[in-house]
Design an enzyme around this catalytic site. Structure first.
Site, PDB file in Angstrom:
ATOM      1  N   SER A 156       0.841  -1.190   0.000  1.00 46.04           N
ATOM      2  CA  SER A 156       0.000   0.000   0.000  1.00 46.04           C
ATOM      3  C   SER A 156       0.883   1.249   0.000  1.00 46.04           C
ATOM      4  O   SER A 156       1.828   1.325  -0.790  1.00 46.04           O
ATOM      5  CB  SER A 156      -0.957  -0.041   1.191  1.00 46.04           C
ATOM      6  OG  SER A 156      -2.033   0.851   1.009  1.00 46.04           O
ATOM      7  N   ASP A 408      -8.030  -5.287  -6.472  1.00 41.91           N
ATOM      8  CA  ASP A 408      -7.611  -4.161  -5.651  1.00 41.91           C
ATOM      9  C   ASP A 408      -7.843  -2.841  -6.381  1.00 41.91           C
ATOM     10  O   ASP A 408      -7.226  -2.576  -7.413  1.00 41.91           O
ATOM     11  CB  ASP A 408      -6.134  -4.311  -5.296  1.00 41.91           C
ATOM     12  CG  ASP A 408      -5.631  -3.206  -4.383  1.00 41.91           C
ATOM     13  OD1 ASP A 408      -6.478  -2.484  -3.813  1.00 41.91           O
ATOM     14  OD2 ASP A 408      -4.407  -3.078  -4.247  1.00 41.91           O
ATOM     15  N   HIS A 429      -6.077  -6.547  -2.084  1.00 40.02           N
ATOM     16  CA  HIS A 429      -5.032  -5.625  -1.653  1.00 40.02           C
ATOM     17  C   HIS A 429      -3.952  -6.348  -0.844  1.00 40.02           C
ATOM     18  O   HIS A 429      -4.233  -6.954   0.187  1.00 40.02           O
ATOM     19  CB  HIS A 429      -5.693  -4.542  -0.796  1.00 40.02           C
ATOM     20  CG  HIS A 429      -4.875  -3.327  -0.550  1.00 40.02           C
ATOM     21  ND1 HIS A 429      -4.446  -2.505  -1.554  1.00 40.02           N
ATOM     22  CD2 HIS A 429      -4.423  -2.766   0.601  1.00 40.02           C
ATOM     23  CE1 HIS A 429      -3.780  -1.486  -1.047  1.00 40.02           C
ATOM     24  NE2 HIS A 429      -3.734  -1.620   0.266  1.00 40.02           N
TER      25      HIS A 429
END
Length: 489
Positions: A156, A408, A429
């Site tokens: 991320s 994602d 994700h």
């Protein structure tokens, strides 16, 4: 997507004096340390410092030449467990690496003087400078050579930091694996909901066109009630903490209900009861009444499972909390970074979005102004600078592998294609960063094998010269894979 969803940080994931740091923890237990970092790396006259936490795991390290695998922290605190499980730990075992994890400044326990969180010193640029100083510290404390091989990992926002570390410090970071890394800043992130919409209609992950249609109808009905000022009924149906009567209340309520669906797609597989398949079964169950009534039931279930008594619906209360340095917590910190660097505000403004039209860019940008005094124009300028500083979605760097899950929504802002990236069918994700499990789908297993192959090629010794004076064949990214920093292949 609200700030609370941005902070569901995914993952599968005693202050020590570094001068007395032992050379390893017993039985692979990560050692915790703290490092005094300059509060402002770019103004040495500032003088103040912050205490930054880190952990070291030497269980697999083949001294003295084994590489260093550095796992970067992002918009939440870290814990020792991040170096005890996960794919990066498995890779460290295979390559005899020294494992390290560095918590992001101001998040978790990494605070300024007296626990202060002076947000002027919270930025990705300061975080990257922290990384450079940490590398110098570990090199000295552990007797490494200045040219020791370091590979950065992150997921991320931390994945973006890993990629940017290789971009900005190629003489310090030899390679990077950037999972679900949004390296392109964007003010209006409408593409987020496009990916969510596609997932809700995809039978391969438990969605269907009927599910998407029911979701669209449910939010249209909610919008109709909000526009018609049927607030007593909405307050009752969605267990609102307060009736959404004041400006911004309806936008906040809608945003929090949308988060249920956004989270189910973004983290599909991490939380089975909140998966796309589970939500779509509920949204297509005619026994629950109209699509609106199914949405009401899903929200109540979400509140119960989360231990929440009501759905936040007071913008005034949200702003008051976010203004408070301690009450706002990580939400306040990450909001500040979105206002001053990244944007990342999903809006619902076109026909492709199935959610509430109350989720507007204006409403999200207004938080920057109301909490920090940062105008929309300044947010846009900050985002433009971030893209200019890092190169947006096309940074000029090598030995960075971008890994993304097909489900994602953040993959829209990532990079990588063909040999330079890995797209995992049906994955969510940061799915690749989780520990390997027997039930992992074939696409995820294949993706981890590709990551391992890239890493092995990067870490291979330099190829000998052949009779023509040229090097041997290159690695998985089509380049020669000698791995002696600071030189690129």
């Amino acid at each position: 997507m609200s700030q609370r969803l941005l902070l569901l940080l995914l993952l599968m994931w005693t202050e020590a004096d570094p001068r007395r740091e032992a050379p390893g923890g017993p039985g692979g237990v990560p050692l915790e340390g703290s490092l005094l970092q300059p509060l402002d790396h770019f103004d040495r006259l500032e003088g103040r410092s912050l205490s930054q936490r880190y952990w070291i795991n030497r269980e697999f390290w083949q001294q003295p030449d084994g590489p260093v695998f550095l796992l970067l922290g992002g918009e939440s605190g870290l814990s020792p467990g991040v170096l005890s499980r996960g794919h990066v730990v498995e890779l460290a075992r295979a390559h005899g690496a020294l494992l390290a994890a560095l918590e992001h400044r101001f998040y978790g326990g990494s605070r300024g003087p007296g626990g202060d969180l002076d947000l002027r010193f919270l930025s990705s640029q300061q975080a990257l400078a922290d990384l450079a100083a940490f590398r110098l510290h570990v090199t000295s404390a552990w007797g490494l050579s200045p040219n020791h091989t370091w590979v950065c990992f992150g997921g991320s926002y931390a994945g973006a930091l890993a990629a940017w570390a290789r971009l900005k410090f190629p003489h310090l970071v030899s390679a990077a694996v950037a999972s679900s890394a949004p390296i392109r800043a964007q003010v209006d992130f409408a593409g987020y909901h496009h990916v969510v919409s596609t997932a809700l209609s995809s039978p391969t992950v438990g969605g269907s066109p009927e599910c998407l249609g029911a979701v669209t109808a449910a939010f249209a009905a909610l919008d109709g009630r909000l526009r018609g000022r049927q607030l007593a009924g909405v307050t009752r149906d969605f267990s609102c903490c307060r009736p959404p009567r004041e400006p911004g209340d309806r936008e906040l309520l809608a945003e929090n209900v949308v988060d249920i669906f956004a989270g189910a797609v973004q983290y599909n597989g991490h939380r089975p009861r909140d998966s796309v398949a589970a939500l779509c079964r509920a949204m297509t169950d005619g026994r629950r009444g109209s699509p609106y009534r199914r949405l009401v039931a899903i929200n109540k279930t979400f509140l119960r499972r989360g231990g929440l008594s009501c759905t936040p619906s007071s913008r005034r209360a949200a702003v008051r909390e976010l203004r408070h340095p301690k009450a706002g917590g990580n939400r306040r910190l990450w909001l500040f970074q979105t206002c001053t660097e990244f944007g990342f505000y999903p809006s619902c403004r076109d026909a492709a979005c199935p959610f509430s039209r109350f989720q507007t860019l204006r409403a999200q940008l207004s938080l920057c102004a109301d909490v920090f005094g940062i105008s929309p124009a300044r947010v846009r300028a900050a985002v433009a600078f971030t893209n200019a500083f890092y190169g947006a979605a096309h940074p000029d760097t090598r030995r960075v592998l971008f890994v993304n899950g097909e489900l994602d929504p953040w993959r829209v802002l990532s990079a990588g294609g063909g040999r330079s990236g890995v797209l995992i069918a049906g994955a969510s994700h940061c799915a690749d960063m989780a520990p390997t499990r027997p039930g992992d789908p074939p696409a995820l297993r294949a993706a981890r094998q590709r990551i391992a192959a890239h890493l092995a090629a990067w870490l291979a010794p330099p190829a000998p010269l052949n009779h023509t004076g040229m090097g041997g064949p290159g690695g998985g990214d089509g380049t020669r894979v000698s791995f002696a920093p600071p030189h690129d292949p």
